[in-house]
Design a protein around this motif. Sequence first.
Motif, short mmCIF file in Angstrom:
data_model
loop_
_atom_site.label_atom_id
_atom_site.label_comp_id
_atom_site.label_asym_id
_atom_site.label_seq_id
_atom_site.Cartn_x
_atom_site.Cartn_y
_atom_site.Cartn_z
N UNK A 61 39.37 -18.40 -37.50
CA UNK A 61 38.53 -17.92 -38.59
C UNK A 61 38.03 -16.51 -38.32
N UNK A 62 38.36 -15.95 -37.17
CA UNK A 62 38.02 -14.57 -36.85
C UNK A 62 36.70 -14.42 -36.12
N UNK A 63 36.58 -13.32 -35.40
CA UNK A 63 35.38 -13.10 -34.60
C UNK A 63 34.14 -12.82 -35.46
N UNK A 64 34.31 -12.42 -36.71
CA UNK A 64 33.16 -12.23 -37.60
C UNK A 64 32.64 -13.57 -38.12
N UNK A 65 33.47 -14.61 -38.07
CA UNK A 65 33.09 -15.96 -38.53
C UNK A 65 33.48 -16.97 -37.44
N UNK A 66 32.92 -16.83 -36.23
CA UNK A 66 33.38 -17.67 -35.12
C UNK A 66 33.11 -19.17 -35.29
N UNK A 67 32.24 -19.53 -36.22
CA UNK A 67 31.94 -20.95 -36.41
C UNK A 67 32.61 -21.51 -37.65
N UNK A 68 33.60 -20.79 -38.17
CA UNK A 68 34.32 -21.24 -39.35
C UNK A 68 35.43 -22.22 -39.01
N UNK A 69 35.85 -22.96 -40.00
CA UNK A 69 36.97 -23.89 -39.86
C UNK A 69 38.16 -23.40 -40.65
N UNK A 70 39.16 -24.24 -40.79
CA UNK A 70 40.34 -23.89 -41.55
C UNK A 70 41.33 -25.03 -41.58
N UNK A 71 42.53 -24.76 -42.07
CA UNK A 71 43.58 -25.78 -42.09
C UNK A 71 44.95 -25.14 -41.96
N UNK A 72 45.89 -25.96 -41.46
CA UNK A 72 47.31 -25.61 -41.35
C UNK A 72 48.09 -26.79 -41.88
#
Length: 192
Positions: A61-72
Amino acid sequence: LAGVVEGTVESFLASYPLQPRIGTWGDGDECRSWYMSGNPPRKYSDNLEMEDFGPTHALSSGTRRPNGGGWIRVYNPFAGKRGLLLSYMASGPPYSRYPTTQIRVNSADEDGNFVQTRVILHPKAHRRFNKRANVILTSKVADISPGCYAWIYWTPLEQAEKPFRITATQVVSMSVEDGGSLGPHVDYREIY
């Protein structure tokens, strides 16, 4: 730093067979790694970015949003059920720069029924490192039915210095266990 790298390489080479055989993991595999290439998987959430660390890469999610999630999204192209493994960055000891993360895998069974698997990943380097290290760990996160897609979602469970970073997915034989530095261990005693 050179001593840490040398020690890490020596510890992995100690368990590597003298004459490794090249081939698939059991009944075939479908491995997608972007760790060295930086080429991302085919389908993933649009909030993710490919982080570049010089020669290596990770999806997060990138270092600006280190607590973000996502999917693959991952596909099993084989005629039989396979294990779904995920490779991700870890650090330590004593603590990890990366968050403990919940993995949720949504897929279908052979009859088309919805299946959800949840697992918690602790991206902490093993105690065998006597100095702080960054490594790649691989864990089995689900089984995936033949001809089915699986969506791998992740959600950090704690605040951390860095985001959860994924480096590869593997669709492998059900006999392959998780582990390894860049992928699953194989039991070479059964091959030789």
